[in-house]
Design an enzyme around this catalytic site. Sequence first.
Site, short mmCIF file in Angstrom:
data_model
loop_
_atom_site.label_atom_id
_atom_site.label_comp_id
_atom_site.label_asym_id
_atom_site.label_seq_id
_atom_site.Cartn_x
_atom_site.Cartn_y
_atom_site.Cartn_z
N CYS A 134 0.71 -0.56 0.28
CA CYS A 134 0.09 -0.16 -0.20
C CYS A 134 0.80 1.44 -0.14
O CYS A 134 2.15 1.63 -1.24
CB CYS A 134 -1.18 -0.20 1.08
SG CYS A 134 -1.84 -1.05 1.40
N ASP A 189 -8.33 -0.77 -8.61
CA ASP A 189 -7.49 0.07 -7.59
C ASP A 189 -7.92 1.28 -7.70
O ASP A 189 -6.86 2.60 -8.12
CB ASP A 189 -6.50 -0.46 -7.54
CG ASP A 189 -5.80 0.08 -6.62
OD1 ASP A 189 -6.63 0.92 -5.72
OD2 ASP A 189 -4.77 -0.49 -5.26
N HIS A 221 -6.88 -3.71 -2.99
CA HIS A 221 -5.98 -3.13 -2.26
C HIS A 221 -6.26 -3.38 -1.31
O HIS A 221 -7.45 -3.86 -0.33
CB HIS A 221 -6.77 -1.30 -2.75
CG HIS A 221 -5.77 -0.50 -2.22
ND1 HIS A 221 -4.80 -0.10 -2.41
CD2 HIS A 221 -5.35 -0.41 -0.77
CE1 HIS A 221 -3.51 0.54 -1.74
NE2 HIS A 221 -4.47 0.42 -0.92
#
Length: 251
Positions: A134, A189, A221
Site C-alpha cells: 500500500c 484500484d 487494494h
Amino acid sequence: MTSVQGTAVDIRTEDGVADAYLAHPGDGAPRPGVLLYQDAFGLRPHLRAMADRLAEAGYTVLVPHVFYRHGRAPVVELPEFIDPAARPEIFEKLYPIMLSLTSELAVRDAGAYLRWMEESELVTAGPVAVTGYCMGARLTLWTAGGHPDRVAAAAGFHGGHLATDAPDSPHLSAEHIKAEVYLGHADNDSALPPEQMERLEQALTAAGVRHTCEVYEGAQHGYTQADTSAYDEKGSERHWAALLELLKRTF
C-alpha cells in the site's frame, strides 16, 4: 522449516528513534537483508508474521515503524480484524499522519534504516532488497531512488498514488533507480487507476530500469493483508511467489 528469531529493535534517525521489528533465521548467521515497509495500518502482528515468513526463506528482515514521530507503534489502536465498518474511524486518525511523512522525510529515514542494516552482524555485506505494501510501495520507490547504491531489488504490492502530478511523485524516482523493480498492482484500484499504471510503466521503461509490472485480476487494494477484509489468498500467494523469485535473482 528454518527456525526464526524475532526481536524488537530501536533505530536512531536524524529525527528521533524508530521502533522496529527484526526477524532472522535462528542460527544467527548473516543473511541478505530485506527492508519491509508497512501499509497504512502499521507495525502489528500481521506484519511481524510476514517478516517471519521471509526470514524462514533465509533473509534478515527489518520492519520499521515509519510513523515513529507520532509515538511508538501502534499510533492508532486497531482491532484484530480490520473490516469495512472500522476503516472510516481508523483512517480519520491515520490520514494526517500518513500525509506528514513526506518524500524528503521518507528518504532521510531510509538512510537510517539502511545504515542500521549495513552495520548489523545479521545482514550480509552489500545492497539489500526493499518491499512495501500500500503506502509502503511509495516508500519503496522513494528509497530505491534516494539510495540507489544500497538497493538491489525493489518490490511494491497494491501500491497507491505511485504516478501522480505531484512534484515528488514516486514514479519520478525511476531515473535514479538501479535496482530491479517488481510491482504487483491491485485490480480496479481507485488509488492507482490505469493512467497512473501506464505513467509509472513509461517512467521505468524510459529510465532503463529492469522491471515487471503486473495487475492481479480480482485482487483488491490490500490483498496481501490477512488481518483485513481486503485479503485475497490467491493474490497473496502469487505475491509471495513473485517476491521470493525476485530475491532469489538478487542474492
